[in-house]
Write a protein that holds these residues in place. Structure first.
Motif, PDB file in Angstrom:
ATOM      1  N   ARG A  40       0.956  -1.678   0.083  1.00 17.68           N
ATOM      2  CA  ARG A  40      -0.085  -0.094  -0.007  1.00 17.68           C
ATOM      3  C   ARG A  40       0.787   0.935   0.343  1.00 17.68           C
ATOM      4  O   ARG A  40       0.466   2.169  -0.709  1.00 17.68           O
ATOM      5  CB  ARG A  40      -0.997   0.169   1.457  1.00 17.68           C
ATOM      6  CG  ARG A  40       0.181   0.464   2.777  1.00 17.68           C
ATOM      7  CD  ARG A  40      -0.998   0.654   3.825  1.00 17.68           C
ATOM      8  NE  ARG A  40      -2.355  -0.555   3.660  1.00 17.68           N
ATOM      9  CZ  ARG A  40      -2.118  -1.156   5.160  1.00 17.68           C
ATOM     10  NH1 ARG A  40      -1.057  -1.167   5.453  1.00 17.68           N
ATOM     11  NH2 ARG A  40      -2.834  -2.179   4.800  1.00 17.68           N
ATOM     12  N   ARG A  41       2.175   1.122   0.489  1.00 16.94           N
ATOM     13  CA  ARG A  41       3.050   2.746   0.313  1.00 16.94           C
ATOM     14  C   ARG A  41       3.699   2.426  -1.129  1.00 16.94           C
ATOM     15  O   ARG A  41       3.746   3.380  -1.218  1.00 16.94           O
ATOM     16  CB  ARG A  41       3.785   2.353   1.744  1.00 16.94           C
ATOM     17  CG  ARG A  41       3.684   2.086   2.984  1.00 16.94           C
ATOM     18  CD  ARG A  41       4.566   2.081   3.899  1.00 16.94           C
ATOM     19  NE  ARG A  41       4.226   1.520   5.192  1.00 16.94           N
ATOM     20  CZ  ARG A  41       4.786   1.600   6.381  1.00 16.94           C
ATOM     21  NH1 ARG A  41       5.923   0.364   5.677  1.00 16.94           N
ATOM     22  NH2 ARG A  41       4.309   0.844   7.531  1.00 16.94           N
ATOM     23  N   ARG A  42       3.154   1.579  -1.550  1.00 17.31           N
ATOM     24  CA  ARG A  42       4.158   2.329  -2.810  1.00 17.31           C
ATOM     25  C   ARG A  42       3.060   3.355  -3.899  1.00 17.31           C
ATOM     26  O   ARG A  42       2.251   2.675  -4.232  1.00 17.31           O
ATOM     27  CB  ARG A  42       4.042   0.448  -3.714  1.00 17.31           C
ATOM     28  CG  ARG A  42       5.262  -0.187  -3.892  1.00 17.31           C
ATOM     29  CD  ARG A  42       5.329  -1.258  -5.029  1.00 17.31           C
ATOM     30  NE  ARG A  42       6.686  -2.447  -4.210  1.00 17.31           N
ATOM     31  CZ  ARG A  42       5.828  -3.470  -4.515  1.00 17.31           C
ATOM     32  NH1 ARG A  42       5.124  -3.893  -4.816  1.00 17.31           N
ATOM     33  NH2 ARG A  42       7.167  -4.839  -3.632  1.00 17.31           N
ATOM     34  N   ILE A  43       4.259   3.904  -4.808  1.00 20.46           N
ATOM     35  CA  ILE A  43       3.862   4.594  -5.296  1.00 20.46           C
ATOM     36  C   ILE A  43       3.958   4.680  -6.720  1.00 20.46           C
ATOM     37  O   ILE A  43       3.878   4.766  -7.930  1.00 20.46           O
ATOM     38  CB  ILE A  43       3.541   6.498  -5.057  1.00 20.46           C
ATOM     39  CG1 ILE A  43       3.158   6.784  -4.151  1.00 20.46           C
ATOM     40  CG2 ILE A  43       2.836   7.641  -5.711  1.00 20.46           C
ATOM     41  CD1 ILE A  43       2.813   8.163  -2.530  1.00 20.46           C
ATOM     42  N   LEU A  44       4.960   4.199  -6.423  1.00 20.81           N
ATOM     43  CA  LEU A  44       6.226   4.978  -8.063  1.00 20.81           C
ATOM     44  C   LEU A  44       6.240   3.434  -8.861  1.00 20.81           C
ATOM     45  O   LEU A  44       5.384   2.529  -7.967  1.00 20.81           O
ATOM     46  CB  LEU A  44       7.848   5.164  -7.643  1.00 20.81           C
ATOM     47  CG  LEU A  44       7.846   6.134  -7.185  1.00 20.81           C
ATOM     48  CD1 LEU A  44       9.460   6.369  -6.676  1.00 20.81           C
ATOM     49  CD2 LEU A  44       7.929   7.448  -8.606  1.00 20.81           C
ATOM     50  N   PHE A 320       3.756   6.475 -11.307  1.00 20.47           N
ATOM     51  CA  PHE A 320       3.151   6.151 -10.526  1.00 20.47           C
ATOM     52  C   PHE A 320       1.991   5.169 -10.548  1.00 20.47           C
ATOM     53  O   PHE A 320       0.539   5.263 -10.541  1.00 20.47           O
ATOM     54  CB  PHE A 320       2.089   7.831  -9.724  1.00 20.47           C
ATOM     55  CG  PHE A 320       3.421   8.470 -10.331  1.00 20.47           C
ATOM     56  CD1 PHE A 320       4.610   8.975  -9.252  1.00 20.47           C
ATOM     57  CD2 PHE A 320       3.288   9.694 -11.548  1.00 20.47           C
ATOM     58  CE1 PHE A 320       5.068   9.997  -8.662  1.00 20.47           C
ATOM     59  CE2 PHE A 320       4.572  11.067 -10.681  1.00 20.47           C
ATOM     60  CZ  PHE A 320       5.783  10.784  -9.580  1.00 20.47           C
ATOM     61  N   SER A 321       2.670   3.765 -10.626  1.00 26.55           N
ATOM     62  CA  SER A 321       1.757   2.725 -11.338  1.00 26.55           C
ATOM     63  C   SER A 321       1.761   1.589 -10.122  1.00 26.55           C
ATOM     64  O   SER A 321       1.181   0.805 -10.255  1.00 26.55           O
ATOM     65  CB  SER A 321       1.945   1.865 -12.423  1.00 26.55           C
ATOM     66  OG  SER A 321       3.611   1.644 -12.404  1.00 26.55           O
ATOM     67  N   TRP A 323       0.518   1.511  -7.109  1.00 24.80           N
ATOM     68  CA  TRP A 323      -0.901   0.747  -7.308  1.00 24.80           C
ATOM     69  C   TRP A 323      -1.484  -0.216  -7.968  1.00 24.80           C
ATOM     70  O   TRP A 323      -1.984  -0.671  -7.450  1.00 24.80           O
ATOM     71  CB  TRP A 323      -1.628   1.883  -6.365  1.00 24.80           C
ATOM     72  CG  TRP A 323      -2.157   2.364  -7.825  1.00 24.80           C
ATOM     73  CD1 TRP A 323      -1.161   3.617  -8.406  1.00 24.80           C
ATOM     74  CD2 TRP A 323      -2.985   2.176  -8.350  1.00 24.80           C
ATOM     75  NE1 TRP A 323      -2.104   4.232  -9.401  1.00 24.80           N
ATOM     76  CE2 TRP A 323      -3.061   3.964  -9.660  1.00 24.80           C
ATOM     77  CE3 TRP A 323      -4.411   1.951  -8.658  1.00 24.80           C
ATOM     78  CZ2 TRP A 323      -4.286   3.537 -10.587  1.00 24.80           C
ATOM     79  CZ3 TRP A 323      -5.290   1.827  -9.516  1.00 24.80           C
ATOM     80  CH2 TRP A 323      -5.104   2.720 -10.269  1.00 24.80           C
TER      81      TRP A 323
END
Length: 454
Positions: A40-44, A320-321, A323
């Motif tokens: 859930r903390r992944r943004i990039l 920014f994929s 998620w």
């Protein structure tokens, strides 16, 4: 993401119900190379595919470099045609000479990719593209400036691309596990949008300083990265199944076999229908030159900003994929993304502020990347290996032909009414159409990436 047929772990007694769309964080932690960071903390963008597969890493890098080179060549050819003819119509014909072979040979290239070793097909077609770029450079160095020659090279480039793309796309599921396909497709979107943005900019600079021959020569050299990546791949013979219930199965791959499979597989069919909603009903690109003047009092530079904005949004969608790999309800994600595209286009048609308009176009481009990632993943995961090339061929035809139909529809409606009606009405029509598709295709809404069903 869990593999097909593997049940999710039961939640703790006091734990909340799991999200029906997102995957459990513990799943991401089981992915090799994903590290200990919760999903859930992944943004990039998720770089796991690049870390765990050297073959995929080389293929991605080679494709990225070659896409940028092709973007340079595309711009250089357009500039050279105009320099020779001083005719915008002649420049427009460059697109026609590229589109027709791409559509015609897209389906055929997919059938070939389902028959032969995909590695050899990719290597041969990439070699053809490199040779054509070298021919352009040689002709430019020799002072051979003929429009018919440029048109012929453009057409042959489209043929090679139509043979290369289905083979290359069908290789990805053989190089990576199914749970990494969304991340791989997001990285592929970075490749294509980088080529669209960086390639023309570099091409303009190189042509300005070194002439057309310099741009063509750089493109020819850049193809060595793609050729090296293809050369290092293992053999990629199609995995011919024996399921007689699958139309098109067997060792003889035919275009009609792929179309028969598509006709009997509603979920795969819906990926194309949803894309048509966006590309045909809400595609305002043909109106950008007019509205740059009418709405914003601008010029060609304003048109360039309007054209670039969706590509910038698409690039951000790939960057920014992180998620996207946690989503398992791919059908729902596609429907929401296409509806978001339509609503963003409708909002763009209502504003007369340039920067706000660019924001909505970039938002539409971001939504398009989200849709593309899941549509591509469904094609790769739910289609049998022996049919992947042909379905990728259909994908090429849709991607190449849909926007042209959208240009025609937008121009026709704007001519009968106004650009505002064409753009805003088209965006609303897109959102309504994809909503109706979702109501009718309940199986598509229930599609679960853990159990991919075509």
């Amino acid at each position: 993401m869990t593999t097909s047929g593997t049940p999710n772990p039961a939640p703790a007694p006091d734990a909340p119900e799991p999200d029906p769309v997102a995957e459990s964080d513990s799943v991401a932690e089981r992915v090799p190379g994903a590290g200990s960071e919760p999903a859930r903390r992944r943004i990039l963008a998720d770089l796991t595919p690049l870390r765990v597969s050297a073959d995929y890493r080389r293929l991605w890098f080679g494709n990225t470099v070659s896409w940028i080179g092709q973007g340079m060549t595309t711009l250089a050819i357009s500039l050279q045609v105009y320099d020779i003819t001083r005719s915008t119509f002649s420049v427009g014909l460059v697109g026609l000479f590229s589109l027709v072979p791409l559509v015609v040979f897209g389906l055929y290239g997919g059938a070939v990719a389902d028959t032969v070793d995909r590695r050899k097909l990719g290597l041969a077609s990439a070699t053809g593209l490199a040779v054509l770029s070298a021919a352009l450079a040689t002709a430019a160095f020799a002072g051979f400036h003929r429009v018919w020659f440029l048109y012929a090279v453009v057409a042959l480039q489209a043929v090679c691309a139509a043979l290369n793309a289905p083979a290359r796309s069908a290789m990805i599921p053989r190089l990576l596990p199914a749970e990494q396909l969304p991340a791989a497709n997001a990285l592929s979107s970075v490749t294509t949008t980088s080529g669209m943005l960086i390639g023309p900019m570099l091409g303009g600079l190189i042509v300005g300083y070194g002439g057309y021959q310099a741009a063509y020569l750089v493109d020819a050299v850049a193809f060595w990265a793609a050729l090296y990546a293809m050369w290092r791949l293992p053999a990629m013979l199609p995995d011919h199944g024996t399921d007689r219930d699958d139309p098109g199965s067997g060792k003889r791959a035919s275009v009609l076999g792929g179309l028969r499979f598509l006709a009997t597989r509603p979920n795969i069919r819906m990926t194309f229908f949803s894309d048509f909603c966006a590309m045909i009903l809400a595609h305002p690109r043909a109106l950008f030159p007019a509205i740059a003047v009418l709405w914003y009092g601008g010029d060609a530079r304003t048109t360039g900003l309007l054209v670039a904005a969706p590509a910038v949004g698409a690039l951000l969608g790939g960057v920014f994929s992180g998620w996207q790999g946690r989503i398992r309800r791919h059908g729902v994600a596609i429907l929401l993304a296409v509806a978001a595209w339509g609503l963003a286009i409708a909002a763009f048609g209502l504003t007369r502020n340039l920067w706000l308009g660019l924001f909505f176009l970039a938002l539409a481009g971001y939504a398009d990347t989200v849709s593309m990632v899941y549509r591509s993943t469904m094609l790769q995961a739910a289609v049998p290996d022996e049919l992947r090339g042909r379905l990728q061929g259909v994908f090429i035809v849709v991607v190449a032909g849909g926007p042209r139909l959208g240009d025609f529809l937008a121009g026709s409606v704007a001519g009968l009414t106004s650009p505002a009606v064409a753009i805003t009405g088209g965006g609303i029509a897109c959102a309504l159409a994809v909503g109706l598709l979702g109501l009718r295709a309940r199986g598509f809404v229930r599609y679960d990436a853990r159990q991919p069903t075509p």
